[in-house]
Motif scaffolding. Structure first.
Motif, short mmCIF file in Angstrom:
data_model
loop_
_atom_site.label_atom_id
_atom_site.label_comp_id
_atom_site.label_asym_id
_atom_site.label_seq_id
_atom_site.Cartn_x
_atom_site.Cartn_y
_atom_site.Cartn_z
N ARG A 99 -2.57 5.55 12.97
CA ARG A 99 -1.12 5.41 12.85
C ARG A 99 -0.81 4.16 12.03
O ARG A 99 -1.59 3.20 12.05
CB ARG A 99 -0.46 5.31 14.23
N THR A 100 0.30 4.17 11.34
CA THR A 100 0.77 2.98 10.61
C THR A 100 2.26 2.81 10.85
O THR A 100 2.98 3.80 11.07
CB THR A 100 0.52 3.08 9.09
N GLU A 101 2.72 1.57 10.78
CA GLU A 101 4.14 1.28 10.97
C GLU A 101 4.89 1.28 9.64
O GLU A 101 6.12 1.31 9.63
CB GLU A 101 4.32 -0.09 11.64
N ALA A 102 4.17 1.23 8.54
CA ALA A 102 4.82 1.13 7.23
C ALA A 102 5.38 2.47 6.79
O ALA A 102 4.83 3.53 7.11
CB ALA A 102 3.83 0.62 6.20
N PRO A 103 6.47 2.46 6.03
CA PRO A 103 6.95 3.72 5.44
C PRO A 103 5.90 4.28 4.48
O PRO A 103 5.09 3.54 3.91
CB PRO A 103 8.21 3.29 4.67
N ARG A 104 5.92 5.57 4.30
CA ARG A 104 4.96 6.20 3.40
C ARG A 104 5.20 5.73 1.97
O ARG A 104 6.33 5.67 1.49
CB ARG A 104 5.09 7.72 3.47
N GLY A 105 4.11 5.37 1.27
CA GLY A 105 4.23 4.90 -0.10
C GLY A 105 4.95 3.57 -0.20
O GLY A 105 5.71 3.34 -1.14
N SER A 106 4.67 2.67 0.75
CA SER A 106 5.39 1.40 0.80
C SER A 106 4.90 0.38 -0.22
O SER A 106 5.59 -0.58 -0.53
CB SER A 106 5.25 0.78 2.20
N GLY A 107 3.67 0.55 -0.74
CA GLY A 107 3.11 -0.44 -1.64
C GLY A 107 2.60 -1.67 -0.93
O GLY A 107 2.32 -2.69 -1.56
N LEU A 108 2.42 -1.59 0.40
CA LEU A 108 1.97 -2.73 1.20
C LEU A 108 0.48 -2.64 1.54
O LEU A 108 0.00 -3.36 2.41
CB LEU A 108 2.79 -2.81 2.50
#
Length: 628
Positions: A99-108
């Protein structure tokens, strides 16, 4: 059951991205990337299954599937990286949840961070944890095999090490250099905004990579400029010159936009324009561009305005800031319930450690059983700037009928104050449950009840000031936190006063020039007389400016002997001072109100964040009580 959880932070890159692709940095000596770990997380759980199948749960992709073998899994492109990692560690009989908290395609750097978490968790599950540089190199090679093109390396360092740092990309060796800049200060100046447009780093990175190798002067010149800017960024942060760092950030974006088409778009341009108009010093897209997130730097007193301006653009501001730590590992194995307890007793009884307290009660009072437990309770809320562990040592009597601890009757205890013995006092009997084995049979259930009780009762209060982006320190009282916010408001007032002074200085200069012009026109003075007069007026105006900015009356001179022109501009100066006082007072009131606007956030632990470090039976001599 064995369960390993690896949790890693993502990153925001401030300068030098793309140069971490081998061999691009070799063409630009001195290249480096500058980046910070941020409080947005990627997580991977690996737990054992009863059979040899492989189960995959990709939370972000809403995918849950089970494979009977690695060969079956390898045929599914949706889980290509996972299958390569499992193949590397020769595993089966596992469930993997990501799981990730970042939006998809965040560039992070979310995909690379997730790969770090995956490989670290699998290596621990396999019994051979991979750490540090070895972990980074393994993840890099697995991702490169999957992508089929060179993979950049900066995205792996913040998840592993955390903090703010620079990656020096030298021939033969890449070296990480932590940057000594206070992360809270960086957080005060930083905003992260998601544009709402997902990016795909592979396309832009490959375009830049291929363009450089093919000799495209636009790409080569652009990366040469970015290489120099990344050096300036590191120097600015090392010297704690955040204004210079922001200027470097802005120049980095200007240079990056020229590399290939598609790095910027309407949403990005709109957000950067809006933020700058609201007071941001500069901003740049994270990662390869084309969408994703933008990192901005600004004066702290402008942060709320910048956030408000970005709120009118597409996308959303992310509640995230720099953090100092990297990967966090949690392990739960078959013996985890007693991971810190040595067993003793006869074979097959499964007894936990038992100790006796030397008797201090008169007579021969019998021993009664208790549980002595030490629990570590971790409150981990990165978005609130919290990562704190509290320790609780509890002593609870054991119910003689059920064998379970009565946690409702537990008291806090200091085991160092007990005179603990490995054998009981002579002459004392022990009052056992009706079934002595019940204590041991119920020990695991007693631990679960303890976790449940602590999860329900333990709370940690955190104070938050949204205007200044401040959170309270561990144990900081509300009044002390407000005092710290007021100090921040005072510093902001000084900064704003400097800005006001510059504005008033320009207005005073304009009034002075107008007064001198009117003086010349009205009196018809020759050049010598006029120069002396201008000099006298200049001194008078300098004194006037000093008086205004120091809170004194604009002038105390007798104005009756002055000319009409002089009297006129002195009157205007008085009006200007009143305006200065009003603006400064209004600003002080606004900042003070913001400083006192403190909210209290109550955090609760989860069962997973409660670790039982010690759990043993403690026999204490007390007067016997007949069980009902």
């Amino acid at each position: 059951m064995t369960r390993i959880t690896a949790r890693v932070p993502l990153r925001a890159d401030l300068a030098g991205g793309t140069l971490d692709l081998w061999p691009l940095y070799l063409f630009h000596p001195g290249s480096r990337t500058v980046h910070t770990a941020i409080s947005i997380w990627a997580e991977c759980d690996v737990e054992s299954l009863a059979d040899n199948s492989i189960e995959v749960v990709l939370t972000d992709a809403n995918l849950r599937t089970r494979y009977s073998s690695l060969r079956e899994m390898a045929a599914d492109d949706r889980v290509a990286l996972l299958s390569r990692a499992i193949e590397h560690f020769h595993l089966s009989g596992v469930r993997i949840t990501t799981r990730t908290e970042a939006p998809r395609g965040s560039g992070l750097g979310g995909s690379s961070a997730l790969a770090v978490a995956l490989v670290r968790a699998l290596s621990s599950f396999a019994g051979n944890p991979v750490e540090g540089e070895d972990l980074i190199e393994l993840v890099r090679d697995l991702e490169t095999r999957l992508l089929g093109i060179p993979a950049g390396i900066q995205d792996y360092y913040p998840p592993v090490y955390g903090g703010l740092g620079a990656l020096h990309l030298d021939p033969g060796k890449v070296t990480r250099h932590p940057i000594n800049f206070p992360l809270q200060e960086l957080a005060d100046h930083m905003v992260l905004h998601y544009t709402g447009v997902a990016h795909f780093s592979g396309t832009n990175n490959w375009g830049m990579y291929k363009g450089h190798i093919d000799g495209d002067p636009r790409v080569r010149d652009g990366l040469a400029a970015i290489s120099k800017i990344s050096i300036e960024m590191e120097k600015a942060l090392e010297s704690r010159d955040i204004r210079a760092a922001a200027a470097a950030l802005d120049r980095e974006w200007t240079a990056r936009k020229t590399l290939v088409d598609g790095i910027s778009n309407r949403e990005i341009d709109e957000a950067i324009t809006a933020a700058k108009k609201a007071g941001a010093w500069g901003g740049k897209v994270c990662g390869a561009g084309g969408g994703g997130c933008i990192v901005f730097l600004m004066p702290p007193e402008r942060k709320a305005r910048v956030i408000a301006a970005l709120g009118k653009c597409s996308g959303r501001v992310l509640e995230a800031g720099p953090i100092g730590h990297g990967i966090v590992i949690e392990e739960q194995r078959d013996q985890a319930a007693f991971a810190f307890v040595r067993r003793r007793g006869t074979q097959g009884e499964g007894e936990i450690e038992q100790l006796w307290v030397a008797g201090t009660t008169a007579g021969s009072a019998a021993y009664r059983p208790h549980i002595l437990a030490e629990a570590a309770i971790t409150f981990d809320a990165p978005r609130h700037g919290v990562h704190e562990t509290l320790t609780r040592t509890l002593l609870a009597p054991i119910d003689l009928q059920t064998g379970l601890p009565r946690w409702a009757d537990a008291v806090t205890a200091d085991s160092d104050q007990f005179d603990l013995r490995v054998t009981p006092d002579s002459g004392r009997d022990s009052i056992n449950p009706r079934d002595p084995s019940a204590i041991h049979a119920a020990s695991a259930e007693g631990e679960n009840l303890l976790r449940q009780m602590l999860a329900e009762t333990e709370r940690l209060s955190v104070f938050h000031n949204a205007a200044f982006g401040l959170f309270s320190e561990p144990g900081e009282r509300r009044e002390d936190f407000i005092r710290r916010c007021l100090e921040r408001a005072e510093r902001s007032l000084e900064n704003e006063s400097e800005r006001l002074e510059k504005t008033f200085r320009r207005r005073i200069d304009q009034m002075r020039e107008r007064a001198e012009r009117e003086q010349r026109e009205g009196e018809g003075l020759d050049d010598d007389h006029q120069q002396r007069k201008d000099h006298e007026v200049g001194i008078a105006w300098g004194q006037t400016l000093y008086n205004i900015t120091s809170g004194r009356p604009a002038t105390t001179d007798d104005v009756s002997s002055r000319s009409r022109v002089e009297a006129d501009y002195i009157e205007r100066i008085g009006q200007l001072q009143k305006s200065w006082d009003r603006e400064r007072d209004a600003l002080r009131e606004e900042l003070t109100t913001k400083a006192r606007a403190v909210e209290e956030i109550n955090l609760s632990p989860s069962n997973r964040s409660i670790e039982i470090r010690r759990y043993l039976i403690l026999w204490i001599p007390r007067a016997p009580v007949v069980a009902s």
